[in-house]
Motif scaffolding. Sequence first.
Motif, PDB file in Angstrom:
ATOM      1  N   SER A   1      -5.309   1.143   5.345  1.00 20.89           N
ATOM      2  CA  SER A   1      -4.901  -0.233   5.034  1.00 20.89           C
ATOM      3  C   SER A   1      -5.010  -0.546   3.542  1.00 20.89           C
ATOM      4  O   SER A   1      -4.116  -1.180   2.971  1.00 20.89           O
ATOM      5  CB  SER A   1      -5.708  -1.230   5.856  1.00 20.89           C
ATOM      6  OG  SER A   1      -7.089  -1.050   5.645  1.00 20.89           O
ATOM      7  N   ALA A   2      -6.077  -0.093   2.899  1.00 21.14           N
ATOM      8  CA  ALA A   2      -6.230  -0.361   1.465  1.00 21.14           C
ATOM      9  C   ALA A   2      -5.161   0.373   0.659  1.00 21.14           C
ATOM     10  O   ALA A   2      -4.597  -0.183  -0.291  1.00 21.14           O
ATOM     11  CB  ALA A   2      -7.625   0.036   0.994  1.00 21.14           C
ATOM     12  N   GLU A   3      -4.865   1.604   1.044  1.00 22.10           N
ATOM     13  CA  GLU A   3      -3.848   2.379   0.332  1.00 22.10           C
ATOM     14  C   GLU A   3      -2.470   1.739   0.459  1.00 22.10           C
ATOM     15  O   GLU A   3      -1.681   1.754  -0.493  1.00 22.10           O
ATOM     16  CB  GLU A   3      -3.815   3.823   0.841  1.00 22.10           C
ATOM     17  CG  GLU A   3      -5.007   4.655   0.414  1.00 22.10           C
ATOM     18  CD  GLU A   3      -6.264   4.430   1.263  1.00 22.10           C
ATOM     19  OE1 GLU A   3      -6.214   3.643   2.243  1.00 22.10           O
ATOM     20  OE2 GLU A   3      -7.300   5.016   0.923  1.00 22.10           O
ATOM     21  N   ALA A   4      -2.170   1.164   1.622  1.00 25.89           N
ATOM     22  CA  ALA A   4      -0.892   0.472   1.806  1.00 25.89           C
ATOM     23  C   ALA A   4      -0.804  -0.729   0.876  1.00 25.89           C
ATOM     24  O   ALA A   4       0.244  -0.976   0.262  1.00 25.89           O
ATOM     25  CB  ALA A   4      -0.728   0.041   3.258  1.00 25.89           C
ATOM     26  N   CYS A   5      -1.904  -1.457   0.738  1.00 24.96           N
ATOM     27  CA  CYS A   5      -1.935  -2.602  -0.185  1.00 24.96           C
ATOM     28  C   CYS A   5      -1.733  -2.144  -1.625  1.00 24.96           C
ATOM     29  O   CYS A   5      -0.980  -2.753  -2.387  1.00 24.96           O
ATOM     30  CB  CYS A   5      -3.270  -3.333  -0.077  1.00 24.96           C
ATOM     31  SG  CYS A   5      -3.544  -4.150   1.484  1.00 24.96           S
TER      32      CYS A   5
ATOM     33  N   CYS B   1      -0.178   0.974   9.084  1.00 24.35           N
ATOM     34  CA  CYS B   1      -0.379   1.379   7.683  1.00 24.35           C
ATOM     35  C   CYS B   1       0.781   2.247   7.203  1.00 24.35           C
ATOM     36  O   CYS B   1       1.244   2.094   6.072  1.00 24.35           O
ATOM     37  CB  CYS B   1      -1.693   2.128   7.512  1.00 24.35           C
ATOM     38  SG  CYS B   1      -3.142   1.086   7.696  1.00 24.35           S
ATOM     39  N   LYS B   2       1.250   3.117   8.063  1.00 23.45           N
ATOM     40  CA  LYS B   2       2.384   3.979   7.716  1.00 23.45           C
ATOM     41  C   LYS B   2       3.636   3.136   7.498  1.00 23.45           C
ATOM     42  O   LYS B   2       4.372   3.340   6.535  1.00 23.45           O
ATOM     43  CB  LYS B   2       2.612   5.024   8.807  1.00 23.45           C
ATOM     44  CG  LYS B   2       3.672   6.029   8.467  1.00 23.45           C
ATOM     45  CD  LYS B   2       3.779   7.104   9.530  1.00 23.45           C
ATOM     46  CE  LYS B   2       4.866   8.104   9.154  1.00 23.45           C
ATOM     47  NZ  LYS B   2       5.019   9.165  10.134  1.00 23.45           N
ATOM     48  N   VAL B   3       3.868   2.174   8.382  1.00 26.81           N
ATOM     49  CA  VAL B   3       5.023   1.281   8.246  1.00 26.81           C
ATOM     50  C   VAL B   3       4.916   0.478   6.953  1.00 26.81           C
ATOM     51  O   VAL B   3       5.881   0.367   6.194  1.00 26.81           O
ATOM     52  CB  VAL B   3       5.149   0.336   9.468  1.00 26.81           C
ATOM     53  CG1 VAL B   3       6.161  -0.769   9.213  1.00 26.81           C
ATOM     54  CG2 VAL B   3       5.511   1.124  10.709  1.00 26.81           C
ATOM     55  N   ALA B   4       3.744  -0.066   6.692  1.00 22.29           N
ATOM     56  CA  ALA B   4       3.541  -0.850   5.468  1.00 22.29           C
ATOM     57  C   ALA B   4       3.713   0.023   4.233  1.00 22.29           C
ATOM     58  O   ALA B   4       4.274  -0.406   3.222  1.00 22.29           O
ATOM     59  CB  ALA B   4       2.149  -1.483   5.476  1.00 22.29           C
ATOM     60  N   ASP B   5       3.240   1.251   4.326  1.00 23.69           N
ATOM     61  CA  ASP B   5       3.329   2.182   3.198  1.00 23.69           C
ATOM     62  C   ASP B   5       4.779   2.565   2.915  1.00 23.69           C
ATOM     63  O   ASP B   5       5.203   2.616   1.763  1.00 23.69           O
ATOM     64  CB  ASP B   5       2.493   3.429   3.523  1.00 23.69           C
ATOM     65  CG  ASP B   5       2.218   4.269   2.306  1.00 23.69           C
ATOM     66  OD1 ASP B   5       1.996   3.697   1.227  1.00 23.69           O
ATOM     67  OD2 ASP B   5       2.227   5.513   2.435  1.00 23.69           O
ATOM     68  N   GLU B   6       5.547   2.817   3.960  1.00 21.51           N
ATOM     69  CA  GLU B   6       6.932   3.259   3.787  1.00 21.51           C
ATOM     70  C   GLU B   6       7.876   2.117   3.422  1.00 21.51           C
ATOM     71  O   GLU B   6       8.787   2.296   2.626  1.00 21.51           O
ATOM     72  CB  GLU B   6       7.426   3.953   5.051  1.00 21.51           C
ATOM     73  CG  GLU B   6       6.757   5.293   5.295  1.00 21.51           C
ATOM     74  CD  GLU B   6       7.141   5.915   6.627  1.00 21.51           C
ATOM     75  OE1 GLU B   6       7.915   5.299   7.396  1.00 21.51           O
ATOM     76  OE2 GLU B   6       6.651   7.025   6.899  1.00 21.51           O
ATOM     77  N   SER B   7       7.664   0.958   4.016  1.00 18.57           N
ATOM     78  CA  SER B   7       8.616  -0.137   3.818  1.00 18.57           C
ATOM     79  C   SER B   7       8.163  -1.153   2.776  1.00 18.57           C
ATOM     80  O   SER B   7       8.972  -1.944   2.303  1.00 18.57           O
ATOM     81  CB  SER B   7       8.858  -0.861   5.138  1.00 18.57           C
ATOM     82  OG  SER B   7       7.685  -1.528   5.549  1.00 18.57           O
ATOM     83  N   GLU B   8       6.874  -1.150   2.455  1.00 19.35           N
ATOM     84  CA  GLU B   8       6.293  -2.144   1.545  1.00 19.35           C
ATOM     85  C   GLU B   8       6.658  -3.554   2.000  1.00 19.35           C
ATOM     86  O   GLU B   8       6.954  -4.440   1.204  1.00 19.35           O
ATOM     87  CB  GLU B   8       6.734  -1.897   0.098  1.00 19.35           C
ATOM     88  CG  GLU B   8       6.250  -0.579  -0.452  1.00 19.35           C
ATOM     89  CD  GLU B   8       6.715  -0.284  -1.855  1.00 19.35           C
ATOM     90  OE1 GLU B   8       7.189  -1.213  -2.548  1.00 19.35           O
ATOM     91  OE2 GLU B   8       6.613   0.868  -2.264  1.00 19.35           O
TER      92      GLU B   8
ATOM     93  N   LEU C   1      -4.915  -9.164   2.276  1.00 18.50           N
ATOM     94  CA  LEU C   1      -5.534  -8.113   3.084  1.00 18.50           C
ATOM     95  C   LEU C   1      -6.664  -7.438   2.310  1.00 18.50           C
ATOM     96  O   LEU C   1      -7.753  -7.239   2.847  1.00 18.50           O
ATOM     97  CB  LEU C   1      -4.487  -7.085   3.522  1.00 18.50           C
ATOM     98  CG  LEU C   1      -5.002  -5.877   4.307  1.00 18.50           C
ATOM     99  CD1 LEU C   1      -5.847  -6.289   5.511  1.00 18.50           C
ATOM    100  CD2 LEU C   1      -3.842  -4.986   4.730  1.00 18.50           C
ATOM    101  N   LEU C   2      -6.419  -7.132   1.059  1.00 20.18           N
ATOM    102  CA  LEU C   2      -7.485  -6.521   0.252  1.00 20.18           C
ATOM    103  C   LEU C   2      -8.691  -7.440   0.135  1.00 20.18           C
ATOM    104  O   LEU C   2      -9.833  -6.981   0.210  1.00 20.18           O
ATOM    105  CB  LEU C   2      -6.972  -6.173  -1.155  1.00 20.18           C
ATOM    106  CG  LEU C   2      -6.391  -4.795  -1.344  1.00 20.18           C
ATOM    107  CD1 LEU C   2      -5.913  -4.618  -2.787  1.00 20.18           C
ATOM    108  CD2 LEU C   2      -7.370  -3.704  -0.984  1.00 20.18           C
ATOM    109  N   LEU C   3      -8.451  -8.720  -0.043  1.00 18.11           N
ATOM    110  CA  LEU C   3      -9.562  -9.674  -0.147  1.00 18.11           C
ATOM    111  C   LEU C   3     -10.357  -9.711   1.154  1.00 18.11           C
ATOM    112  O   LEU C   3     -11.595  -9.682   1.133  1.00 18.11           O
ATOM    113  CB  LEU C   3      -9.051 -11.067  -0.500  1.00 18.11           C
ATOM    114  CG  LEU C   3     -10.120 -12.156  -0.623  1.00 18.11           C
ATOM    115  CD1 LEU C   3     -11.149 -11.805  -1.694  1.00 18.11           C
ATOM    116  CD2 LEU C   3      -9.486 -13.501  -0.907  1.00 18.11           C
ATOM    117  N   SER C   4      -9.666  -9.749   2.281  1.00 22.26           N
ATOM    118  CA  SER C   4     -10.355  -9.768   3.563  1.00 22.26           C
ATOM    119  C   SER C   4     -11.208  -8.518   3.747  1.00 22.26           C
ATOM    120  O   SER C   4     -12.368  -8.595   4.168  1.00 22.26           O
ATOM    121  CB  SER C   4      -9.329  -9.880   4.692  1.00 22.26           C
ATOM    122  OG  SER C   4      -9.965  -9.890   5.941  1.00 22.26           O
TER     123      SER C   4
END
Length: 133
Positions: free
Chosen positions: A61-65, A26-33, A85-88
Amino acid sequence: IPSQRCTLTRCPPTFVIEAGAVEILCKVADESEDATALEILLELARMAPDTMLPAIIEQGSAEACIKVLESSGADPMDQLTALNLLLSLTKRAPAPIAATGAYEVVKGVSNVALVPRRNKIMNFLRPLVQHEG
């Protein structure tokens, strides 16, 4: 058993979640999008037992999305992965996702190619959001 393993991690989803990898992803997704981390989170969300879903949501996970969807320069494929991901997550646990404010963010998605996915998420969340308001 191959059907119980994530295809992107080759580990049982329970191990990945229990080891704390969700928070890091989540941190990686949040930082790198970047869609890669979101795709791994999507696999975990799909394959994880229901009892582990709150951990996936609580670890961001939701916040990263939401961050990807709010980014004005986000690639449409990254947005699609975020919506997937949000849909799942929404299908399996709509109340916690509604609490993140995802409905309003998803509502703002205007890319024509992403509208069908957006609408599915909104259909799951609308009753919860309207009930609150």
